[in-house]
Write an enzyme that holds these catalytic residues in place. Structure first.
Site, PDB file in Angstrom:
ATOM      1  N   CYS A 117      22.385  37.932  20.328  1.00 41.70           N
ATOM      2  CA  CYS A 117      22.154  38.253  21.740  1.00 41.70           C
ATOM      3  C   CYS A 117      21.273  37.202  22.418  1.00 41.70           C
ATOM      4  CB  CYS A 117      21.618  39.669  21.886  1.00 41.70           C
ATOM      5  SG  CYS A 117      22.024  40.382  23.491  1.00 41.70           S
ATOM      6  N   HIS A 225      25.253  43.081  18.925  1.00 43.81           N
ATOM      7  CA  HIS A 225      24.148  43.464  18.028  1.00 43.81           C
ATOM      8  C   HIS A 225      24.673  44.014  16.717  1.00 43.81           C
ATOM      9  CE1 HIS A 225      20.704  42.861  20.712  1.00 43.81           C
ATOM     10  NE2 HIS A 225      21.621  43.037  21.649  1.00 43.81           N
ATOM     11  N   GLU A 227      23.164  43.987  13.935  1.00 44.06           N
ATOM     12  CA  GLU A 227      22.077  44.567  13.139  1.00 44.06           C
ATOM     13  C   GLU A 227      22.017  46.075  13.275  1.00 44.06           C
ATOM     14  OE1 GLU A 227      21.659  43.234  16.091  1.00 44.06           O
ATOM     15  OE2 GLU A 227      20.361  44.649  17.159  1.00 44.06           O
TER      16      GLU A 227
END
Ligand SMILES: N[C@@H](CCC(=O)NCCCC(=O)O)C(=O)O
Length: 262
Positions: A117, A225, A227
């Site tokens: 990001c 994202h 993660e």
């Protein structure tokens, strides 16, 4: 996921600078450090945004990879030749002064790099590209901002299509031609830096992933994202595993480990 102790990657994780309770903190969101442990069985090491007080070359001798995190702050526009304005705030100058040289050094030294990001945007700026702001207000572009919610799971919901560049490294990693991702950003790549290859785009043409062209090792940036759902979303998990595999291969190749006694 477990691996031999000598092949446990030490991963530098970038930090935001925040002033809370009359102290200045250098912090990374838990989702990123947990993704290093859950997604690739590594050890996260949060690197403070100390700018040129940080010996980046020495740091990169000691870590096995670099994870450049997302953040609500934006890259300072003058760093890519644009005018700073209130609409582009908040800024994090200390972070800019750390991540941009860190990204360039990681690429130079062939240290595996995953940029997420804001980190993806910093990768583009670090190599000479530019950003556009308030992408949702631009003709023909969709709204890439997070859904309005106090529930993080809703804000990070997987909902936006991305199409993978055929024959690219990301396609080989995620083993898919198209899939859905989350989206929580107002800025986007404007001019793509030379030396970056587009690996995925959104239906409105927004660049969603890149790789460093001809990189010695793993060097990938994604606007979304991975993660957040690394434990449950297949493309996210594959991306983090590939990052981990690249670091383990580099550890082995550097012979920087002593096989532990069985
Ligand atoms: N600030 C940049 C980069 C966006 C980003 O990294 N978002 C992560 C935080 C998301 C959130 O919690 O809102 C941009 O807006 O493009």
């Amino acid at each position: 996921m477990t691996n031999a102790p000598q092949l446990t990657p030490l991963v530098a994780v970038t930090a935001d600078v925040k002033d809370v309770d009359n102290y200045r903190w250098h912090a990374a969101a838990e989702t990123y450090v947990k993704a290093v442990t859950i997604g690739l069985a590594g050890i996260p090491v949060i690197v403070p945004s100390l700018g040129d007080a940080l010996d980046i070359d020495r740091l990169l001798e000691r870590v096995d990879g670099v994870l450049v995190t997302g953040s609500r702050s934006n890259v300072h526009p003058p760093l890519y030749g644009a005018e700073a304005d209130a609409a582009s705030e908040p800024y994090d100058h200390a972070r800019d002064a750390t991540t941009l040289p860190l990204i360039r050094a990681a690429i130079r030294h062939g240290v595996p790099l995953l940029a997420i990001c804001r980190g993806f945007q910093e990768l583009n700026v670090a190599l000479g590209g530019t950003l556009i702001s308030e992408v949702q207000d631009l003709p023909g572009r969709s709204d890439h901002r997070a859904p309005v919610s106090n529930d993080q799971a809703e804000r990070f919901a997987i909902r936006q299509d991305v199409v993978i560049t055929t024959g690219g490294c990301l396609g080989r990693i995620v083993d898919a031609e198209a899939f859905k991702v989350n989206s929580l950003h107002r800025q986007a790549v404007g001019t793509l830096a030379e030396g970056l290859t587009v690996e995925a785009v959104a239906p409105d043409g927004t660049i969603e992933a890149v790789s460093v062209t001809g990189a010695a090792g793993f060097a990938v940036g994604v606007q979304w994202h991975p993660e957040y759902w690394v434990a449950t979303d297949a493309p996210s998990g594959r991306l983090f595993r590939a990052f981990g595999d690249a670091m383990r291969a580099r550890i082995a190749a550097r012979g920087s480990y002593q096989a532990a006694a069985e």
